[in-house]
Design an enzyme around this catalytic site. Structure first.
Site, PDB file in Angstrom:
ATOM      1  N   SER A  78     -71.882 -27.799  -9.466  1.00  0.00           N
ATOM      2  CA  SER A  78     -71.085 -27.376  -8.313  1.00  0.00           C
ATOM      3  C   SER A  78     -71.840 -27.732  -7.046  1.00  0.00           C
ATOM      4  O   SER A  78     -73.078 -27.787  -7.036  1.00  0.00           O
ATOM      5  CB  SER A  78     -70.848 -25.864  -8.364  1.00  0.00           C
ATOM      6  OG  SER A  78     -70.308 -25.390  -7.145  1.00  0.00           O
ATOM      7  N   TYR A 110     -74.322 -17.590 -10.317  1.00  0.00           N
ATOM      8  CA  TYR A 110     -73.644 -18.889 -10.433  1.00  0.00           C
ATOM      9  C   TYR A 110     -74.455 -19.988  -9.760  1.00  0.00           C
ATOM     10  O   TYR A 110     -74.657 -21.062 -10.335  1.00  0.00           O
ATOM     11  CB  TYR A 110     -72.256 -18.777  -9.810  1.00  0.00           C
ATOM     12  CG  TYR A 110     -71.426 -20.036  -9.861  1.00  0.00           C
ATOM     13  CD1 TYR A 110     -70.792 -20.427 -11.035  1.00  0.00           C
ATOM     14  CD2 TYR A 110     -71.239 -20.825  -8.718  1.00  0.00           C
ATOM     15  CE1 TYR A 110     -69.999 -21.570 -11.074  1.00  0.00           C
ATOM     16  CE2 TYR A 110     -70.458 -21.960  -8.749  1.00  0.00           C
ATOM     17  CZ  TYR A 110     -69.841 -22.329  -9.932  1.00  0.00           C
ATOM     18  OH  TYR A 110     -69.063 -23.469  -9.957  1.00  0.00           O
TER      19      TYR A 110
END
Length: 263
Positions: free
Chosen positions: A153, A167
């Site tokens: 990401s 995350y």
């Protein structure tokens, strides 16, 4: 040079691919692109109905089969590798896409929110890769390198607006893990690269476009003024898995419409 040259350069026709988390979002986009490009694609998800629906839909475009699996622990990784091994003895393309995010204010962030995300987003890609290595090695050669594509990401590359602490740690760790695997699997003719997606519509990003007004504001905030598309995620995966991308390994490539170019 003709159509044949481009098929030779960018083709993945006939290759066997596995896409985890391949029934929705970016995983589904990548799976669809690989199917359309002529690969024999297996998608995996822990939800049986999503697997059945994706298999039915993508089979209208080419070769696709779904294998349900829960990758939250090592036995789940072993089970998926075993199930694939019953159908295929070679795996040319592995896309580790399955992932989870969790956002809570820093003062409220929990151990559960930490462990579940880190386990699925960085531990599981490693152990699934490990369990699938015999099949990946069998597909790889000096002339036709196998490809592992890990989906990270842009949150691994720059801070974002969400309090998703585990995350960002997991996705950043996946980038470094991929670089290490690229080095260690070099002699096995296996490339390992990372795609770091930016703004794509998915269940994970659904709160960002819950209403038309929110969607409009988000689009206006993007450098390219649009969400990512199937062609963006799938095209980069196909490139990395074809002869055209065979000289690249250990790289993290943002697929973010320029999001990492702005502060």
């Amino acid at each position: 040079m003709g159509k044949g040259f481009y098929e030779h350069l960018f083709g993945v026709r006939g290759k066997v691919a596995l896409v985890t988390g391949g029934t929705r979002g970016i995983g589904l986009m990548i799976a669809e692109g690989l199917v359309r490009a002529g690969a024999r694609v297996y998608v995996s998800s822990r939800k049986l109905d999503a697997c059945a629906e994706t298999e039915r839909t993508l089979r209208e475009l080419g070769e696709c089969a779904a294998i349900p699996g829960d990758l939250r622990d090592i036995p789940g990784c072993e089970a998926l590798a075993s199930a694939l091994g019953e159908r295929e003895d070679r795996l040319h393309i592995l896309v580790n896409n399955a992932g989870l995010t969790w956002s809570l204010p820093v003062d409220e962030f929990t151990e559960k929110a930490w462990d579940r995300v880190v386990d699925l987003d960085v531990k599981s890609p490693f152990f699934l890769t490990q369990k699938l290595l015999p099949a990946i090695r069998a597909a790889a050669s000096h002339e036709e390198r196998a490809s592992i594509v890990n989906i990270s990401s842009v949150n691994a590359l720059k801070p974002g607006g969400l309090a998703n602490y585990s995350y960002v740690v997991a996705k950043a760790g996946l980038c470094q893990l991929s670089a290490q695997l690229a080095r260690d699997l070099m002699a096995d003719h296996i490339n390992v690269n990372v795609i770091a997606p930016g703004p794509f519509k998915s269940k994970m990003t659904a709160p960002l476009f819950a209403t038309e007004e929110q969607d409009r504001r988000m689009i206006e905030s993007f450098p390219m003024k649009r969400w990512g598309r199937m062609e963006d995620a799938a095209g980069l995966t196909i490139f990395l898995s074809s002869r055209a991308g065979s000289y690249l390994t250990g790289q993290t490539i943002p697929c973010d419409g320029g999001a990492t170019t702005i502060g």
